[in-house]
Design a protein around this motif. Structure first.
Motif, PDB file in Angstrom:
ATOM      1  N   UNK A   1       0.840  -1.206   0.000  1.00  0.00           N
ATOM      2  CA  UNK A   1       0.000   0.000   0.000  1.00  0.00           C
ATOM      3  C   UNK A   1       0.870   1.249   0.000  1.00  0.00           C
ATOM      4  N   UNK A   2       1.912   1.244   0.838  1.00  0.00           N
ATOM      5  CA  UNK A   2       2.823   2.394   0.877  1.00  0.00           C
ATOM      6  C   UNK A   2       3.520   2.578  -0.465  1.00  0.00           C
ATOM      7  N   UNK A   3       3.938   1.459  -1.073  1.00  0.00           N
ATOM      8  CA  UNK A   3       4.587   1.543  -2.393  1.00  0.00           C
ATOM      9  C   UNK A   3       3.612   2.095  -3.423  1.00  0.00           C
ATOM     10  N   UNK A   4       2.363   1.625  -3.374  1.00  0.00           N
ATOM     11  CA  UNK A   4       1.354   2.120  -4.325  1.00  0.00           C
ATOM     12  C   UNK A   4       1.102   3.606  -4.111  1.00  0.00           C
ATOM     13  N   UNK A   5       1.071   4.029  -2.860  1.00  0.00           N
ATOM     14  CA  UNK A   5       0.867   5.455  -2.575  1.00  0.00           C
ATOM     15  C   UNK A   5       2.034   6.282  -3.104  1.00  0.00           C
ATOM     16  N   UNK A   6       3.264   5.754  -2.958  1.00  0.00           N
ATOM     17  CA  UNK A   6       4.425   6.482  -3.480  1.00  0.00           C
ATOM     18  C   UNK A   6       4.355   6.552  -5.007  1.00  0.00           C
ATOM     19  N   UNK A   7       3.959   5.441  -5.645  1.00  0.00           N
ATOM     20  CA  UNK A   7       3.827   5.464  -7.115  1.00  0.00           C
ATOM     21  C   UNK A   7       2.753   6.457  -7.530  1.00  0.00           C
ATOM     22  N   UNK A   8       1.672   6.503  -6.772  1.00  0.00           N
ATOM     23  CA  UNK A   8       0.601   7.457  -7.074  1.00  0.00           C
ATOM     24  C   UNK A   8       1.110   8.885  -6.938  1.00  0.00           C
ATOM     25  N   UNK A   9       1.860   9.148  -5.875  1.00  0.00           N
ATOM     26  CA  UNK A   9       2.425  10.490  -5.682  1.00  0.00           C
ATOM     27  C   UNK A   9       3.355  10.857  -6.832  1.00  0.00           C
ATOM     28  N   UNK A  10       4.192   9.887  -7.263  1.00  0.00           N
ATOM     29  CA  UNK A  10       5.093  10.166  -8.386  1.00  0.00           C
ATOM     30  C   UNK A  10       4.292  10.419  -9.662  1.00  0.00           C
ATOM     31  N   UNK A  11       3.217   9.656  -9.848  1.00  0.00           N
ATOM     32  CA  UNK A  11       2.380   9.857 -11.026  1.00  0.00           C
ATOM     33  C   UNK A  11       1.717  11.234 -10.983  1.00  0.00           C
ATOM     34  N   UNK A  12       1.260  11.644  -9.820  1.00  0.00           N
ATOM     35  CA  UNK A  12       0.647  12.973  -9.678  1.00  0.00           C
ATOM     36  C   UNK A  12       1.678  14.047  -9.990  1.00  0.00           C
ATOM     37  N   UNK A  13       2.901  13.850  -9.480  1.00  0.00           N
ATOM     38  CA  UNK A  13       3.973  14.815  -9.744  1.00  0.00           C
ATOM     39  C   UNK A  13       4.260  14.885 -11.237  1.00  0.00           C
ATOM     40  N   UNK A  14       4.365  13.714 -11.884  1.00  0.00           N
ATOM     41  CA  UNK A  14       4.627  13.705 -13.332  1.00  0.00           C
ATOM     42  C   UNK A  14       3.483  14.363 -14.097  1.00  0.00           C
ATOM     43  N   UNK A  15       2.259  14.138 -13.661  1.00  0.00           N
ATOM     44  CA  UNK A  15       1.107  14.765 -14.310  1.00  0.00           C
ATOM     45  C   UNK A  15       1.179  16.282 -14.162  1.00  0.00           C
ATOM     46  N   UNK A  16       1.513  16.734 -12.960  1.00  0.00           N
ATOM     47  CA  UNK A  16       1.637  18.183 -12.735  1.00  0.00           C
ATOM     48  C   UNK A  16       2.759  18.768 -13.588  1.00  0.00           C
ATOM     49  N   UNK A  17       3.877  18.039 -13.696  1.00  0.00           N
ATOM     50  CA  UNK A  17       4.982  18.512 -14.535  1.00  0.00           C
ATOM     51  C   UNK A  17       4.551  18.562 -15.999  1.00  0.00           C
ATOM     52  N   UNK A  18       3.810  17.548 -16.438  1.00  0.00           N
ATOM     53  CA  UNK A  18       3.329  17.538 -17.827  1.00  0.00           C
ATOM     54  C   UNK A  18       2.370  18.702 -18.070  1.00  0.00           C
TER      55      UNK A  18
END
Length: 161
Positions: A64-81
C-alpha cells in the motif's frame, strides 16, 4: 429465603468442606484439557496462522505504501506535464503574436513599397504603361504618357495593344 449464592457453589450450610476439593478437581480437568495431545499442535498451528496473517498484513501495508508512493510520483509527473503543456501553449501564443507582428510589418512594408512605386510611376518624366500579359490590354498608364499622347487615363486603360 436463603442468602444468595453463586451458581454451582453450595451454601455455607450445605458446604461439607468438599468445595475446595471440587474446585481443585475442576482446575486439574482444565489443565488436563489444556495439555491434551493435539491441542498443543492446534495452538501452535493457530499461532503460526496468526504470525502468517501478521506477515501478510505487513506485506499489504508495504505494498500500500509503495502504491501510494507510485501514485504520488504519477501525480507529480502529471503536474509537470501540465506545466510543460502550459509553457508550450504560452510559447505557441508568443509565436502567433510574433507571426502577426511580422505579417503586420510585411503589410506595412508592402504598402510603403506600393506608395513609393505609385509616386515614382506618377512623377516619372517618361511615358509608362502597364500591360496585362495574358490579354495584351493596358491596365495602367502614368500621367506623363496620357499628356504626351493626348488621351485620358480612362481612354487608354483597357485598350488592347
Amino acid at each position: 429465603m436463603g442468602a444468595l449464592k453463586p451458581e454451582g457453589q453450595p451454601s455455607p450450610s450445605e458446604d461439607s468442606g468438599q468445595t475446595g476439593v471440587r474446585d481443585e478437581g475442576q482446575i486439574k480437568k482444565k489443565i488436563e484439557v489444556a495439555h491434551e495431545p493435539g491441542l498443543d499442535t492446534q495452538i501452535k498451528r493457530a499461532e503460526n496462522r496468526t504470525e502468517q496473517a501478521e506477515a501478510r498484513t505487513e506485506q499489504a501495508k508495504t505494498r500500500t505504501e509503495q502504491a501510494e508512493m507510485r501514485t504520488e510520483r504519477a501525480v507529480t509527473r502529471t503536474e509537470e506535464a501540465e506545466t510543460r503543456t502550459e509553457q508550450a501553449k504560452t510559447r505557441a501564443e508568443q509565436a502567433v503574436t510574433r507571426t502577426e507582428q511580422v505579417e503586420t510589418r510585411s503589410e506595412q512594408a508592402i504598402r510603403a513599397s506600393e506608395l513609393s512605386y505609385r509616386r515614382l510611376f506618377e512623377a516619372a518624366k517618361n511615358g509608362i504603361l502597364i500591360l496585362e500579359a495574358d490579354t495584351g490590354r493596358i491596365s495602367d498608364v502614368n500621367p506623363f504618357l496620357t499628356e504626351m499622347l493626348g488621351f485620358s487615363h480612362s481612354e487608354l486603360v483597357g485598350t488592347p495593344i
